[in-house]
Design an enzyme around this catalytic site. Sequence first.
Site, PDB file in Angstrom:
ATOM      1  N   CYS A  17      48.275  45.441 -41.864  1.00 39.68           N
ATOM      2  CA  CYS A  17      49.256  44.272 -42.274  1.00 39.68           C
ATOM      3  C   CYS A  17      50.403  44.880 -43.370  1.00 39.68           C
ATOM      4  CB  CYS A  17      48.097  43.082 -42.447  1.00 39.68           C
ATOM      5  SG  CYS A  17      47.633  42.272 -40.971  1.00 39.68           S
ATOM      6  N   LYS A  20      54.001  44.780 -42.350  1.00 38.17           N
ATOM      7  CA  LYS A  20      54.768  43.471 -41.832  1.00 38.17           C
ATOM      8  C   LYS A  20      55.964  43.583 -42.551  1.00 38.17           C
ATOM      9  CE  LYS A  20      51.563  39.718 -41.237  1.00 38.17           C
ATOM     10  NZ  LYS A  20      51.210  38.305 -41.536  1.00 38.17           N
ATOM     11  N   THR A  48      56.542  25.766 -39.357  1.00 34.37           N
ATOM     12  CA  THR A  48      55.926  25.781 -40.584  1.00 34.37           C
ATOM     13  C   THR A  48      55.190  27.286 -40.882  1.00 34.37           C
ATOM     14  OG1 THR A  48      53.837  25.021 -39.452  1.00 34.37           O
ATOM     15  CG2 THR A  48      55.247  23.543 -40.614  1.00 34.37           C
ATOM     16  N   ARG A  49      55.377  28.472 -40.028  1.00 35.10           N
ATOM     17  CA  ARG A  49      54.792  29.674 -40.533  1.00 35.10           C
ATOM     18  C   ARG A  49      53.311  29.607 -40.126  1.00 35.10           C
ATOM     19  NH1 ARG A  49      58.171  31.970 -45.753  1.00 35.10           N
ATOM     20  NH2 ARG A  49      60.135  31.809 -44.649  1.00 35.10           N
ATOM     21  N   ASP A  50      53.174  28.813 -39.027  1.00 34.29           N
ATOM     22  CA  ASP A  50      51.442  28.912 -38.776  1.00 34.29           C
ATOM     23  C   ASP A  50      50.960  29.971 -38.416  1.00 34.29           C
ATOM     24  OD1 ASP A  50      49.519  26.870 -39.333  1.00 34.29           O
ATOM     25  OD2 ASP A  50      51.006  25.526 -38.959  1.00 34.29           O
ATOM     26  N   ASP A  51      49.632  30.277 -38.097  1.00 32.74           N
ATOM     27  CA  ASP A  51      49.062  31.492 -37.586  1.00 32.74           C
ATOM     28  C   ASP A  51      49.319  31.747 -36.002  1.00 32.74           C
ATOM     29  OD1 ASP A  51      47.844  32.606 -40.135  1.00 32.74           O
ATOM     30  OD2 ASP A  51      46.921  30.526 -39.943  1.00 32.74           O
ATOM     31  N   ASP A  68      49.145  39.799 -32.566  1.00 35.87           N
ATOM     32  CA  ASP A  68      49.124  40.666 -33.881  1.00 35.87           C
ATOM     33  C   ASP A  68      49.091  42.117 -33.361  1.00 35.87           C
ATOM     34  OD1 ASP A  68      49.334  41.162 -36.712  1.00 35.87           O
ATOM     35  OD2 ASP A  68      48.308  39.145 -36.944  1.00 35.87           O
ATOM     36  N   ASP A 227      44.786  32.353 -42.484  1.00 30.25           N
ATOM     37  CA  ASP A 227      44.054  33.571 -43.065  1.00 30.25           C
ATOM     38  C   ASP A 227      44.936  34.366 -43.686  1.00 30.25           C
ATOM     39  OD1 ASP A 227      45.733  34.332 -40.746  1.00 30.25           O
ATOM     40  OD2 ASP A 227      44.346  35.589 -39.696  1.00 30.25           O
TER      41      ASP A 227
END
Length: 348
Positions: A17, A20, A48-51, A68, A227
Site C-alpha cells: 500500500c 498508493k 466520503t473516501r469510504d473503503d 485493491d 481499515d
Amino acid sequence: MASPAIRLTQYSHGAGCGCKISPKVLDKILHTEQQKFFDPRLLVGNETRDDAAVYDIGNGVGIISTTDFFMPIVDDPFDFGRIAATNAISDVYAMGGKPIMAIAILGWPIDKLAPEIAQQVIEGGRYVCQQAGISLAGGHSIDAPEPILGLAVTGIVSTEQVKKNSAAKPGCKLFLTKPLGIGILTTAEKKSKLRPEHRGLATETMCQLNKPGADFAHIPGVTAMTDVTGFGLLGHLSEICQGSGVQAILHYSAIPRLPAVEDYIAEGCVPGGTGRNFDSYGHLIGNMSDLQKQLLCDPQTSGGLLLAVLPDAEADVQAIAAQHGMTLSPIGELTSADSRRALIEIVV
C-alpha cells in the site's frame, strides 16, 4: 546446484500500500467539473473516501464492490498473493459486510519472471479466498513492467448496518485491531536490517483477515469503521474526522505497534510513503515528535480496522474482539469540532 531464491521486491519500485498515490495528488486526479450521475440506490460512493461502494438491491440488502491491488511488499510469491488478497478483502469487512466472491487482477513482467512464479502468487491469493469462505472466480491479466496483484471483491451487507467512515460521533472511543509498523518492518527487511526474531511478524500481521468487521457491524454503537492502509493511521483517521465533522485526540502510548519499531526508525528504516503521507495531511495534525510522525504516518499494508465506538458499546466491541482472539483497548477519542484545535492532537 539450486537456483537462487526470487526476490520479488527487487522487481518493483514500490511496495504494498506504500505504492498508493498520495492523498494530495489523488485529490487533483479525482477533481471534476462534470455533473455527477445521481443514483438513489447508490448508498456509498466516492464522496466520503469510504473503503468500498455499496448499492441497495432491495429487501434490506446492499451489494459491496471494491478493488485493491499493488506491487510486492515481500519477496516470497505465495506470501505476496496472501497479503494482496487479505488486503483487498478487508475493504468489505471495513464496511461491515461479508465477502461472497472475488476475481483477480494480475500484472506480470513475462520477460523477467517465469509464469510458474505468477502461479505461486495466484495460489497464495486463492488460499486466502478459501480462508474467507469465497471463490476466486476469475480475473484479468496483462503483461506489465512490474508484478502487480489484487482482487476485485463483491460482498453483501444489511443496508441498516453499513459502516461508513463519515458517521462518527463526538464522545466515541477509538479502537485499532492490528499493531502499526508494517511499513517500517518491511523496509527493515528490504534493507537487510531485520533481526532474526522479527522475521515473519509483519507478514503474518498482514495475512490476518479483518473478519471481526462483519461482527462489529451488528453493534449500533460502532458509528464508523475503516481499515488502516497506505495513508497510515493519521491519514485514515483524518478522513473519519473530516467526513464526520469531528476532531480526535490520540494517546500515543496506547497505540499498538510491532516489536522494535522505534529501533528500526532510528536505523533509518522508514518507507518513502511516510513522508508523502505527512506532506498531504501534516498541516491537519497537532504537535508531535519525529518518532511519532514516523509511526503514525507509516503506510500500512493490510492493516487493522479503526473503529469509532460510543461508550455504551465498548463492552460489546471488546467481547466480539475476544471471540476472535483479540484484546482491544481505546487508543483515543473523538471530540466536537473546535477551530482553535488541530483536527487530530497527539498526547502521551
